[in-house]
Scaffold this motif. Structure first.
Motif, PDB file in Angstrom:
ATOM      1  N   ARG A  31    -105.665 -58.778  37.320  1.00 27.75           N
ATOM      2  CA  ARG A  31    -105.565 -60.048  36.601  1.00 27.75           C
ATOM      3  C   ARG A  31    -106.623 -61.035  37.078  1.00 27.75           C
ATOM      4  NH1 ARG A  31    -102.010 -62.723  33.425  1.00 27.75           N
ATOM      5  NH2 ARG A  31    -101.979 -64.987  33.603  1.00 27.75           N
ATOM      6  N   THR A  32    -106.883 -61.071  38.387  1.00 23.28           N
ATOM      7  CA  THR A  32    -107.901 -61.964  38.953  1.00 23.28           C
ATOM      8  C   THR A  32    -108.637 -61.240  40.062  1.00 23.28           C
ATOM      9  OG1 THR A  32    -106.518 -63.894  38.480  1.00 23.28           O
ATOM     10  CG2 THR A  32    -108.365 -64.212  39.974  1.00 23.28           C
ATOM     11  N   ASN A  41    -111.456 -62.062  43.100  1.00 19.83           N
ATOM     12  CA  ASN A  41    -112.084 -63.161  43.830  1.00 19.83           C
ATOM     13  C   ASN A  41    -113.129 -62.620  44.809  1.00 19.83           C
ATOM     14  OD1 ASN A  41    -110.545 -65.369  42.765  1.00 19.83           O
ATOM     15  ND2 ASN A  41    -108.804 -64.609  43.940  1.00 19.83           N
ATOM     16  N   CYS A  78    -119.000 -58.896  37.421  1.00 20.85           N
ATOM     17  CA  CYS A  78    -117.926 -57.951  37.724  1.00 20.85           C
ATOM     18  C   CYS A  78    -118.345 -56.570  37.214  1.00 20.85           C
ATOM     19  CB  CYS A  78    -116.625 -58.404  37.070  1.00 20.85           C
ATOM     20  SG  CYS A  78    -115.283 -57.197  37.182  1.00 20.85           S
ATOM     21  N   ARG A 105    -114.831 -65.895  40.517  1.00 17.66           N
ATOM     22  CA  ARG A 105    -113.626 -65.270  39.983  1.00 17.66           C
ATOM     23  C   ARG A 105    -113.900 -64.602  38.638  1.00 17.66           C
ATOM     24  NH1 ARG A 105    -108.723 -69.350  40.106  1.00 17.66           N
ATOM     25  NH2 ARG A 105    -107.620 -67.409  40.615  1.00 17.66           N
ATOM     26  N   CYS A 106    -113.203 -63.500  38.420  1.00 20.80           N
ATOM     27  CA  CYS A 106    -113.199 -62.833  37.118  1.00 20.80           C
ATOM     28  C   CYS A 106    -111.736 -62.716  36.695  1.00 20.80           C
ATOM     29  CB  CYS A 106    -113.856 -61.454  37.196  1.00 20.80           C
ATOM     30  SG  CYS A 106    -113.911 -60.601  35.586  1.00 20.80           S
ATOM     31  N   GLU A 107    -111.345 -63.481  35.683  1.00 20.60           N
ATOM     32  CA  GLU A 107    -109.971 -63.496  35.201  1.00 20.60           C
ATOM     33  C   GLU A 107    -109.847 -62.608  33.965  1.00 20.60           C
ATOM     34  OE1 GLU A 107    -108.601 -67.941  36.680  1.00 20.60           O
ATOM     35  OE2 GLU A 107    -108.970 -67.573  34.563  1.00 20.60           O
ATOM     36  N   LYS A 162    -107.221 -61.981  31.205  1.00 20.69           N
ATOM     37  CA  LYS A 162    -105.978 -62.523  30.678  1.00 20.69           C
ATOM     38  C   LYS A 162    -105.199 -61.469  29.895  1.00 20.69           C
ATOM     39  CE  LYS A 162    -108.046 -67.104  30.453  1.00 20.69           C
ATOM     40  NZ  LYS A 162    -108.412 -68.264  29.606  1.00 20.69           N
TER      41      LYS A 162
END
Length: 569
Positions: free
Chosen positions: A385-386, A388, A348, A367-369, A371
């Motif tokens: 937040r997420t 894709n 990312c 995915r890069c989450e 939190k």
């Protein structure tokens, strides 16, 4: 008149009065030297440093050692008032030769004057005092730890330290020791904090209801509840105070003190050699966690409980079950894991982390989450937040780019590049014994430099450590110069592929573009790895930048949901 330098030491760990300790040691020293016409003209007295530290790591003692080298030192001899305070273990044997070398007499009361380096009895007496000093320190340590253990186990005594989140310190009456009570000292106990105790109860309830440690931390952060370090900021100046952390929730869930019983010995001070190759440098102290079976628990409740024993036991059982289930899932995932062609190759661009693969509705996404607790820790970072990114869309653009390298108009250049790479890979550098020895010396010097840096951070004298660092740096530079002067030696491992052989292999494969397009993910993964493919995904512009070791950057604009931008750069 004989001019003397006085050497001594006082530790404040056992509440000694530094001035009183200095005075009685100084009195003993003067009683020894004044009948012989001696006079103390300078002092080297360390305060607050353990006797286990060698002289080189005690500031004043090290100054004395450095003064011995100065011809204009201003004194003719050194006197010590109490050898057991000054020498520990084998420190006398490591230090006294320096006095002998510079011909500076060392006077101690136990031998009635200067130590004779040729007198076996003097050497034996000083060695005995060093051993007695070490034994005394060990006896004090055992007595203190045994007393503290019995106070916790039999009396439920609170022995100090930061109270656990959910409790605060309250007065428990006068100190049971009459002398300490006479000067106003009191003992303390834990009592529930009216603000934090309900949060602890809620954390246990949320965990029983199925939430994870990270989920609980995120929920508390969203609600704006101050984390433990923010709730008690005075006692936690070294900790971040922006958000709840998973580790903080875990520490609360496994702490048995919430059941009302006092617990001690969860951590211990462990002494580790500063340099395993030079034990004379002594030890450095580190805090180490003890296993749960070594914890000391009070026999009876010592303070008001926040969590019942049954609720605490239920949570511990759930933690063990979830840990076992997670282990099974990880093992099952490893055995039958779906292959991901670009695993570990996509990052990312916002946070720099690797995007993790996941299968969603029969499509592979990376995915890069971000939190909630991470958002609180990095408030200046604008991160969805997420994020894709679909794998097949990336491969749909990536595979033709790779295949174009083998198109007729580019095939010759590609084959020449592959032939050069094959020739380079067919040779390996070997080292002569002299080269291997020089490389090993460089590695040893780098390890020495790291240890000396640790010694400096641990509080060692900067002047001494600087000398060590300079010596290690000189050794490293000498070894590097020797290595640079030696010629490199190569040998052939196997015959490299030539351009004609590579062309034959390429033509035998047929349509490379079609083969790459129809290949499975477990076959594409090694290909991408061999080509050194790395991808940086920029979410704002839906742009994936692909880089490869043998190729120039190739940029393709992608929509993570499947729409391909026709403009490529």
């Amino acid at each position: 008149m004989i001019r003397f330098a006085f050497a001594g030491r006082c530790s404040t760990e056992d509440l000694q009065d530094p001035e009183a300790s200095r005075n009685w040691q100084l009195t003993r020293a003067r009683a020894l030297i004044e009948p012989a016409g001696g006079q103390i003209v300078t002092e080297y007295f360390d305060i607050g440093h353990s006797r286990s530290l060698p002289w080189q790591r005690r500031p004043r003692a090290n100054e004395l050692l450095q003064a011995l080298r100065d011809p204009n030192r201003g004194f003719d001899a050194v006197v010590i008032g109490e050898p057991q305070r000054t020498f520990y273990g084998n420190q006398f044997g490591n230090t006294f030769p320096v006095f002998v070398h510079f011909r500076i007499p060392l006077w101690v009361p136990e031998v009635g004057g200067p130590i004779d380096p040729d007198n076996e009895a003097h050497d034996l007496v000083m060695s005995v005092f060093g051993g007695m000093s070490k034994g005394e320190r060990n006896r004090i340590k055992i007595r203190v730890r045994t007393a503290m253990s019995s106070q916790v186990q039999l009396q439920g005594r609170y022995l100090g330290g930061r109270p656990p989140y959910g409790y605060r310190i309250a007065d428990a009456g006068a100190h049971p020791n009459p002398s300490k009570a006479a000067v106003g000292q009191r003992i303390h106990k834990l009592e529930p904090d009216p603000v934090a105790a309900p949060i602890v109860q809620r954390i246990f309830t949320m965990y029983v209801d199925g939430m994870s440690d990270s989920g609980i931390a995120a929920q508390l952060t969203r609600e704006g509840i101050p984390c433990p370090s923010a709730h008690d900021a005075t006692r936690n100046p070294h900790r971040t105070k922006t958000a709840w952390q998973q580790g903080a929730v875990r520490a609360i869930l496994i702490n048995p003190r919430y059941t009302g019983y006092e617990v001690w010995n969860k951590q211990r001070k462990e002494e580790r050699l500063l340099d395993v190759d030079d034990v004379t440098l002594g030890h450095t102290t580190r805090m180490t966690h003890n296993p749960a079976e070594e914890w000391i628990r009070s026999n009876e409740p010592a303070h008001e409980a926040i969590i019942s024993r049954s609720r605490f036991d239920t949570v511990q059982t759930l933690r063990r079950q979830r840990a076992r289930n997670q282990g099974r899932q990880e093992r099952a995932g490893k055995q039958g894991a779906r292959p991901y062609a670009l695993r570990g190759r996509i990052r990312c661009s916002l946070c720099g982390r690797k995007m993790q693969p996941a299968t969603i509705r029969n499509h592979v996404y990376y995915r890069c989450e971000f939190k909630d607790q991470e958002a609180a820790l990095y408030p200046d970072l604008t991160h969805p937040r997420t994020i894709n990114l679909r794998e097949d869309i990336v491969c749909h653009a990536l595979d033709p780019w790779i295949a174009r390298a083998f198109a007729p108009d580019r095939l010759t250049a590609t084959i020449e590049a592959l032939a050069l790479a094959s020739a380079a890979a067919s040779t390996a550098e070997t080292h002569t014994p002299e080269q291997a020895q020089a490389r090993q010396t460089i590695k040893d010097c780098e390890r020495r430099l790291a240890r000396y840096q640790a010694a400096l951070e641990a509080g060692a004298d900067p002047a001494v450590v600087t000398q060590w660092i300079n010596d290690a740096q000189r050794d490293k530079e000498a070894a590097q110069q020797k290595l640079d002067a030696l010629p490199a030696v190569t040998r052939k491992k196997e015959a490299p592929l030539n351009a004609q052989q590579i062309r034959q292999i390429t033509e035998s494969l047929g349509g490379i573009a079609q083969r790459i397009h129809t290949a499975s993910a477990d076959k594409k993964g090694p290909l991408y790895e061999a080509l050194g493919i790395t991808i940086s995904y920029e979410h704002a512009t839906r742009t994936a930048t692909v880089r490869s070791r043998p190729s120039s950057p190739y940029r393709q604009w992608l929509c993570p949901r499947g729409d391909l931008n026709p403009h490529a750069r």
